[in-house]
Design a protein around this motif. Structure first.
Motif, mmCIF file in Angstrom:
data_model
loop_
_atom_site.group_PDB
_atom_site.id
_atom_site.type_symbol
_atom_site.label_atom_id
_atom_site.label_comp_id
_atom_site.label_asym_id
_atom_site.label_seq_id
_atom_site.Cartn_x
_atom_site.Cartn_y
_atom_site.Cartn_z
ATOM 1 N N HIS A 200 7.322 -13.829 -4.150
ATOM 2 C CA HIS A 200 8.582 -13.103 -4.238
ATOM 3 C C HIS A 200 9.435 -13.377 -3.008
ATOM 4 O O HIS A 200 10.607 -13.725 -3.116
ATOM 5 C CB HIS A 200 8.291 -11.610 -4.381
ATOM 6 N N ASP A 201 8.808 -13.267 -1.846
ATOM 7 C CA ASP A 201 9.558 -13.462 -0.603
ATOM 8 C C ASP A 201 10.040 -14.907 -0.454
ATOM 9 O O ASP A 201 11.095 -15.155 0.125
ATOM 10 C CB ASP A 201 8.693 -13.070 0.601
ATOM 11 N N ARG B 203 -1.974 -9.517 -5.585
ATOM 12 C CA ARG B 203 -0.666 -8.902 -5.424
ATOM 13 C C ARG B 203 0.000 -9.381 -4.137
ATOM 14 O O ARG B 203 1.202 -9.616 -4.101
ATOM 15 C CB ARG B 203 -0.776 -7.378 -5.449
ATOM 16 N N LYS B 204 -0.795 -9.552 -3.099
ATOM 17 C CA LYS B 204 -0.225 -10.054 -1.845
ATOM 18 C C LYS B 204 0.350 -11.463 -2.040
ATOM 19 O O LYS B 204 1.385 -11.811 -1.475
ATOM 20 C CB LYS B 204 -1.276 -10.056 -0.744
ATOM 21 N N GLU C 15 3.549 -11.135 -3.643
ATOM 22 C CA GLU C 15 4.567 -10.749 -2.649
ATOM 23 C C GLU C 15 5.081 -11.984 -1.926
ATOM 24 O O GLU C 15 6.268 -12.132 -1.675
ATOM 25 C CB GLU C 15 3.979 -9.740 -1.655
ATOM 26 N N GLY D 43 5.422 -8.289 -6.765
ATOM 27 C CA GLY D 43 5.568 -8.744 -5.385
ATOM 28 C C GLY D 43 6.797 -8.191 -4.677
ATOM 29 O O GLY D 43 7.054 -8.535 -3.525
ATOM 30 N N ARG E 73 7.847 -5.691 -2.833
ATOM 31 C CA ARG E 73 7.281 -4.592 -2.073
ATOM 32 C C ARG E 73 8.344 -3.622 -1.568
ATOM 33 O O ARG E 73 8.153 -2.407 -1.582
ATOM 34 C CB ARG E 73 6.513 -5.193 -0.896
ATOM 35 N N TYR F 79 6.320 -3.485 -7.739
ATOM 36 C CA TYR F 79 5.145 -3.588 -6.873
ATOM 37 C C TYR F 79 4.230 -4.711 -7.345
ATOM 38 O O TYR F 79 3.788 -5.554 -6.560
ATOM 39 C CB TYR F 79 4.411 -2.246 -6.907
#
Lengths: 215, 256, 469
Positions: C388-389, C381-382, C385, B50, B52, B47
């Motif tokens: 990460h993506d 954190r977003k 993300e 990243g 999710r 988490y």
């Protein structure tokens, strides 16, 4: 398309709205502004006697003050200047030029301050108890520089013009002045800086001393 | 009252004795403790990196594993925070499962918070003499308002609390942060260790194993081999031999 | 300012080993943190004020276009000229053009982070216009040729000895190390500039839609000079700074100085509306307001819009344990600390700001102290993300993460791996039960030992015990 249109269009696009800002949206925003709702105020600012609170906050800000009758303002200025060992020569607002300055040994020039002036003398539109703040509005006879350029700023505050909070000050501006003037200048104590090692130094670019005469 | 023990992946892997201390504290307080043995991790490492999707999958797994429990208790503020705060408020916000996760959140507690505020315990089995200093781990403190609860438990065991300066300051662990930005993490741990030393206590206690490993790791690297680093559950639970023999094995080390 | 954020890790390392910086940071930390705590404790309904402030900022952002149009209309009505800039370069072009058209040789500046963001000084100098920073901290940095390291206290990383050296070189006077005397020397040096500049450039802490007002919040009085004395006043500010009314300013100003430095109020709040009026003895003849986007609208309407509530108090960095240890320059761009870790990747591109969203332990202090309740860790954190993506993190992180994810979803596999992990870890711990170095976690073991696992997993021991019963 201009930068203006691009920015506004991007805002709307990202919010999922199409086309230019509508009349309804503008009306909504204007209605909200007209309401000018007031947020929560610190409880202390409402509970206490405004004059006492103002004096206490002045002390915190290192603003000195004295309480006199309007007629004896020149004598108080003379006393203050003597005590602070500064020349009894003021650049002041026109509204106080009628006081008996020569009788107190003071040279009072009703004009905007320049770089050679050591004492600036002003009145104020009102004062705010919550933070010990003076509100000065600019006008032809109320130059802001008198509160800014000289090393000493002396300000007359009628006790009746002390309001509890900044919201009250804005309410007064609305009812008594209407549109805001070029400058609404809130002064809270002598200028200061802490930019070298976070050490507080009184007297940065503005005055070293602020003295309030409560009448 | 059926209490599900969420033991946390770190305790499972590195310090099972903290898990058994937790078990003992809960059983002593009259709970029927169940341990779903398919549990792995709350998903926090993913988490906070990243990832999710995997953290959502792990959340669903936790939800399923603890469905039959009246409560879920974990000896960690950060894992509890993940379940109690981040599952419902972020990962499943607006999702069909949101209500399920809100229900899970409502029954999930950090161990000291559960013992003090739900079970209202007045005594603990452990006995401790002397002073300890307490490090407030960030998630427990700021997400769950865990502050006095572990201190009360330590006092019940007889410990004096010698507060260190900046006890609420992050120790620098931060999960994968401790590896990704190890140098900064180390400096933060170093600051923490200096405060621990100044406190005068010979035992540093915390409620999250991640922080404790970080603090212990830095103390030892600085050559401090004597300051004890403990989870509050270990002190509050005391001797674990009242549980059967296999638990004691947890503390013996075949290589040491 | 050139973006150096991709080198955060390396820069932070250098800062951690900079003894002078460490001493200076240590000194500043207590003053900010204790000062704020005391000031906030005096306001019983602090939380209610915070909540109201966050809501009013949200309300404005939800109708940002309409509020900006209303601001523009009212500012124009009072004689100001409103300009719009989509990019940093456009913002500079506009100001340089105004300066050139009016024969400006010298511009005094009060503190403006937006001007740092768009490299305004560099562009003015290139056009032959002399910019003079007048905030003491900014002045020091202009002499040093350095960017600010803090949004409120720009020279927080400098010691008085370092400042003294700069003053000797610039002023040619005997070296002073008494801080009040040094401040006096800077005051004298800047006096003439205030009075002789053709243009004053200020930022704006807020702009008020109701009245078309722009405003500055300062302690030194320099912004008041800059906005009053020269014949042209130019404001450069971000499009997100608009607030509806004067009353909203009253709310926000209760939060800003307390959060920033623990003051109940800043010494000078100057609300300027349009040009000087007929008969006025002071005030500018022209007022220009440059509304800058430069990445701000990327937040609008997204799950990160909360960031635009920011009122630039600096409390998040003052309380950030990472910032406290590495200082502002390590972050490699204008905005340091938690707010910078969100603004920088968004403004300059997440691919150019590698480690910033990861430069946090998520300790949550920033969110607790933020006066407008920005959920800073959630926003970081977003960004993680997104990284990460977009697969922006290095293989060395992605492979272990993928392996962990694969295993954690499969109880049997996980039990097997953790069982052997506990055994191997315990064995690696050797006699002193400490792992001194381990490839893959060298970020940890370079500065710390890893206490060895006990040797059996909880699962094994529990199941063994249960089966016995």
């Amino acid at each position: 398309m201009s930068a203006r249109e691009n920015i506004l269009a991007r805002i709307r696009r990202q919010q999922g709205r199409s086309g230019p800002t509508t009349a309804e949206e503008m009306a909504l925003v204007r209605a909200n502004i007209r309401e000018h709702g007031v947020g929560p105020k610190p409880l202390a600012a409402q509970a206490e006697d405004s004059l006492e609170l103002f004096k206490r906050e002045c002390q915190r800000l290192l603003t000195t003050f004295a309480e006199v009758d309007e007629a004896t303002v020149p004598h108080e200025v003379a006393r203050y200047c003597a005590e602070a060992n500064i020349a009894k020569s003021l650049a002041g607002w026109r509204e106080y030029s009628h006081l008996h300055w020569p009788a107190a040994g003071i040279d009072y020039a009703a004009r905007a301050a320049n770089k050679d002036d050591t004492v600036g003398f002003t009145g104020c539109f009102c004062a705010i108890a919550e933070t010990g703040t003076l509100l000065l509005l600019s006008s032809p006879d109320q130059p802001k520089l008198n509160a800014l350029l000289p090393e000493t700023h002396i300000c007359v505050v009628p006790k009746a013009r002390i309001v509890p909070t900044m919201e009250d000050a804005f309410a007064l501006v609305r009812t008594e002045v209407g549109e805001p003037p070029r400058s609404m200048f809130f002064v809270s104590g002598p200028s200061r800086t802490a930019d070298i090692e976070q050490t507080i130094v009184i007297g940065a670019h503005g005055p070293y001393r602020v003295h309030v005469i409560l009448i | 009252m059926k209490v599900g023990l969420f033991v946390t992946c770190l305790v499972d892997l590195a310090r099972p004795s903290i898990g058994f201390a937790t078990l003992k504290l809960l059983q002593d307080a009259g709970c029927e403790v169940i341990y779903p043995d398919t549990q792995t991790c709350c998903g926090q490492p993913g988490y906070n990196s990243g990832a999710r999707e995997v953290s959502r999958e792990l959340a669903l797994k936790v939800l399923k594993e603890f469905r039959d429990c009246d409560y879920v208790v974990a000896p960690s503020g950060s894992c509890t925070g993940q379940i109690k705060v981040h599952y419902p408020n972020d990962l499943f916000r607006g999702a069909p499962e949101q209500r399920d996760f809100e229900a899970l959140a409502a029954k999930t507690f950090e161990l000291s918070d559960f013992l003090i505020n739900v079970l209202n315990v007045q005594t603990v089995p452990g006995k401790f003499e002397g002073a300890v200093t307490y490090h407030d781990s960030c998630s427990g403190l700021r997400e769950l308002s865990v502050k006095m609860q572990p201190r009360y438990l330590l006092q019940m065991a007889g410990a004096e609390i010698a507060e260190m300066a900046d006890c609420e300051k992050c120790c620098g662990f931060g999960g994968t942060f401790s590896i990704k930005l190890g140098e900064i993490s180390t400096r933060m741990a170093e600051n923490k260790c200096a405060n621990i030393r100044s406190s005068g206590a010979s035992t540093i206690v915390g409620g999250d194993l991640g922080c404790l490993l970080n603090i212990e790791g830095r103390l030892r690297r600085e050559g401090d081999m004597t300051t004890q680093v403990k989870h509050f559950a270990e002190i509050a639970a005391g001797d674990l031999s009242s549980l059967d023999g296999s638990e004691r094995n947890a503390n013996t080390n075949e290589h040491g | 300012m050139q973006v150096q954020s991709m080198h955060f890790k390396r820069n932070a390392s250098a800062k951690l080993n900079d003894a002078v910086l460490q001493r200076n940071m240590q000194k500043a930390k207590g003053k900010f943190v204790d000062g704020r705590a005391k000031a906030v404790s005096e306001v019983e309904n602090w939380e209610a004020i915070r909540t109201h402030a966050a809501a009013l900022r949200d309300q404005c952002l939800a109708n940002l276009d309409a509020y900006l149009l209303e601001f523009e209309a009212n500012a124009t009505r009072h004689g100001a000229v409103v300009h719009w800039a989509e990019t940093a370069a456009e913002a500079c072009d506009i100001i340089v053009k105004i300066a050139k058209e009016n024969g400006v040789a010298k511009a005094t500046k009060s503190k403006s982070m937006v001007s740092e963001e768009v490299n305004l000084n560099e562009r003015l100098e290139a056009a032959g216009i002399q910019p003079i920073e007048t905030d003491l901290g900014e002045y020091i940095l202009q002499l040093a040729g350095e960017p600010p390291s803090h949004i409120v206290a720009p020279a927080v990383h400098k010691s008085k000895e370092q400042v003294a050296d700069l003053f000797v070189a610039a002023h040619g006077k005997p070296r002073l190390t008494d801080i009040p005397a040094m401040t006096r020397e800077a005051r004298d040096a800047l006096r003439d500039h205030f009075l002789t500049a053709d243009m004053g450039i200020s930022g704006a802490n807020f702009i008020i839609a109701e009245t078309g007002t722009t405003l500055t919040v300062t302690n030194e009085g320099n912004a008041d000079m800059v906005t009053t004395v020269p014949r042209i006043h130019c404001v450069i500010t971000g499009v997100e700074k608009v607030i509806p009314t004067l009353e909203d300013f009253a709310t926000l100003i209760r939060l800003l100085p307390r959060s920033a430095v623990g003051q109940t109020i800043a010494n000078y709040l100057t609300l300027t509306t349009g040009t000087k009026m007929p008969g006025d003895q002071d005030g500018p003849e022209q007022m220009h307001i440059v509304l800058v986007d430069a990445g701000r609208t990327k937040f609008v309407g997204t799950d990160m819009q909360d960031m635009l509530r920011c009122i630039r108090c600096g409390a998040c960095m003052n309380h950030c344990p990472v910032y406290q240890n590495v200082g502002g320059h390590a972050y490699g761009w204008v905005y340091p600390g938690p707010m910078g870790s969100i603004l920088t990747p968004t403004y300059v591109g997440i691919e150019n700001a590698g480690d910033l969203p990861n430069a946090a332990t998520f300790c949550g202090e920033c969110q607790v102290v933020c006066p407008v309740k920005i959920p800073l860790p959630d926003l970081m954190r977003k960004l993680r993300e997104r990284q990460h993506d977009m697969r922006l993190r290095p293989w060395s992180e992605r492979i272990p993460m993928a392996m962990w994810a694969f295993a954690a979803k499969r109880a049997g596999l996980y039990a097997f791996l953790s069982k052997w992990g506990a055994r191997v870890g315990s064995w690696l711990g050797g006699r002193d039960r400490l792992i001194h170095s381990l490839p893959g976690i060298d970020g940890w073991t370079q500065g710390r030992d890893m206490p060895a696992p006990e040797g059996r997993t909880f699962r094994e021991l529990y199941v063994q015990r249960r089966d016995k019963q």
